[in-house]
Write an enzyme that holds these catalytic residues in place. Structure first.
Site, PDB file in Angstrom:
ATOM      1  N   GLU A  37       0.823  -1.209   0.000  1.00 14.88           N
ATOM      2  CA  GLU A  37       0.000   0.000   0.000  1.00 14.88           C
ATOM      3  C   GLU A  37       0.856   1.259   0.000  1.00 14.88           C
ATOM      4  O   GLU A  37       0.527   2.249  -0.664  1.00 14.88           O
ATOM      5  CB  GLU A  37      -0.933  -0.010   1.216  1.00 14.88           C
ATOM      6  CG  GLU A  37      -2.077  -0.992   1.113  1.00 14.88           C
ATOM      7  CD  GLU A  37      -1.663  -2.433   1.322  1.00 14.88           C
ATOM      8  OE1 GLU A  37      -2.419  -3.344   0.899  1.00 14.88           O
ATOM      9  OE2 GLU A  37      -0.570  -2.664   1.905  1.00 14.88           O
TER      10      GLU A  37
ATOM     11  N   HIS B  93     -11.158  -6.409   7.798  1.00 11.79           N
ATOM     12  CA  HIS B  93     -11.878  -6.146   6.557  1.00 11.79           C
ATOM     13  C   HIS B  93     -13.189  -5.405   6.800  1.00 11.79           C
ATOM     14  O   HIS B  93     -14.033  -5.365   5.910  1.00 11.79           O
ATOM     15  CB  HIS B  93     -12.162  -7.460   5.814  1.00 11.79           C
ATOM     16  CG  HIS B  93     -10.944  -8.119   5.260  1.00 11.79           C
ATOM     17  ND1 HIS B  93     -10.128  -8.915   6.031  1.00 11.79           N
ATOM     18  CD2 HIS B  93     -10.386  -8.092   4.029  1.00 11.79           C
ATOM     19  CE1 HIS B  93      -9.132  -9.361   5.286  1.00 11.79           C
ATOM     20  NE2 HIS B  93      -9.264  -8.875   4.074  1.00 11.79           N
TER      21      HIS B  93
END
Length: 416
Positions: free
Chosen positions: A125, A213
């Site tokens: 990321e 998540h």
């Protein structure tokens, strides 16, 4: 065969345990006779445009464009397709993006526009966002995807110390990273992970991943000057806001409620259009209470408002912030000055959330017209559970109770 027998037996035990768990319904669900916390029927929900005429009457959208029923991920795909087709500077990249992405938002884009403009990246990321900032600094319009908002934290330094400060640091040179949009799915999906006794350790470790998540980290970015933070509630909003984010001269964090990717379906104009990035929308007008929210909780707020208005004969105004930073202070303050009561609802944790900033601003800007303290209905200050995810976040009942409590408490106080 002998060496594989223990693993086979473990799998059989795990499957049997899964069956038992499913029979017990060890997940958060409404009871059989529930009146408020019922499943949301998106197919008829008033927050969505179910006919072409309905969306064409709205001043934010083109009134002469043909429309098509799209869900949220299809509307995002439509926006990305238009951006790629009309501006050769647009690039789209991220983990598995060339394959369509986990939620299919970039489906077929690599086939149409080629691997030089739509491509996969390593699982980094920090690298994804750092590369995107470099592209934007050189005049490109990168749309970077973080596969889940939960994994944006390694890129936090790049976003806060580089992207947000770029124009400030460049000063009179005019350098900026406008055109940078970072997309990420966020929020809960309603059930959490399935924890099953008897699973081999490797499967247990995988099950725990659901805690990573379902997070809603928008308030972390709304604290940073130089970034815009956007969260749409519907397909039509998502298309217009994403096209505006790509065209914007500021870096934009574009957060997409993942539970709506397939659930929310409505008529979306086929032609391109942009929605303002700093303007809230009054979804429903009212005179007794103002409810301020954004993203998926707007649907539960709407259900709670319908029930509260019916049971207590009151009128409640509902505002969709859309833009979380900068947010539309004037529209919110004007509403609260009219109603005298305010409730802020969001899925992310209550501590230091967007609701805290909104509540403080209302206290400062509308204090003399307040009939009661500003209330917040938000997620608990704890990590998302492996099961019972819905117990962590606001629901129709908690929003209904707060609406009614605020109004009734004020009436009781007046009568004392």
């Amino acid at each position: 065969m002998r060496s594989s027998a223990p693993l086979l037996n473990a799998r059989i035990r795990a499957i049997n345990n899964i069956k038992i768990v499913l029979q017990r319904r060890r997940y958060s669900s409404h009871p059989p006779n529930a009146r408020l916390n019922l499943p949301i029927d998106y197919s008829t929900h008033p927050l969505l445009y179910h006919s072409s005429s309905a969306i064409q009457r709205h001043t934010d959208f083109p009134n002469d464009s043909s429309t098509k029923r799209l869900n949220l991920f299809q509307a995002i795909n439509s926006a990305l397709t238009h951006a790629l087709r009309t501006d050769e500077r647009v690039l789209i990249f991220g983990e598995d993006v060339a394959f369509g992405g986990v939620f299919r938002c970039s489906m077929n884009l690599a086939t149409e526009f080629g691997s030089e403009r739509v491509f996969n990246t390593p699982l980094s990321e920090q690298g994804i966002v750092g590369f995107a900032i470099g592209c934007a600094a050189q005049g490109m319009k990168p749309v970077a995807e973080i596969q889940f908002a939960d994994y944006v934290y390694p890129a936090f330094d790049q976003l806060v110390n580089e992207a947000a400060k770029w124009r400030y640091r460049e000063g009179a040179t005019g350098g900026n990273v406008g055109g940078l949009a970072v997309r990420m799915p966020c929020g809960g999906v309603g059930h959490g992970a399935l924890w099953v006794e008897g699973l081999p350790d490797i499967y247990r470790r995988a099950d725990r991943s659901s805690s990573y998540h379902s997070q809603s980290p928008e308030s972390l970015f709304s604290h940073i000057p130089g970034l815009r933070v956007i969260m749409p509630r519907s397909p039509a909003q998502a298309k217009g806001l994403l096209l505006a984010a790509i065209a914007c001269n500021d870096p934009v964090i574009f957060m997409e409620p993942k539970v709506l990717y397939r659930a929310a379906v409505e008529q979306v104009p086929l032609e391109a259009y942009e929605l303002p990035l700093d303007q809230a929308e009054i979804v429903k007008e009212g005179k007794d209470v103002t409810v301020i929210s954004y993203g998926q909780p707007l649907y539960t707020c709407s259900s709670a408002i319908t029930a509260a208005e019916k049971d207590f004969d009151i009128s409640i105004e509902l505002i969709d912030l859309r833009s979380l930073y900068p947010w539309d202070r004037e529209r919110v303050l004007a509403s609260v000055r009219k109603t005298g009561r305010a409730i802020v609802v969001h899925e992310s944790m209550v501590n230091a959330g967007v609701g805290a900033e909104v509540a403080a601003t209302i206290q400062e800007g509308a204090f003399l017209t307040l009939e009661a303290p500003v209330q917040r209905v938000a997620g608990f200050s704890t990590h998302m559970g492996l099961v019972y995810e819905r117990f962590n976040i606001p629901d129709v009942t908690s929003e209904f109770d707060t609406c009614c409590w605020k109004y009734e408490a004020d009436l009781v106080g007046r009568n004392l």
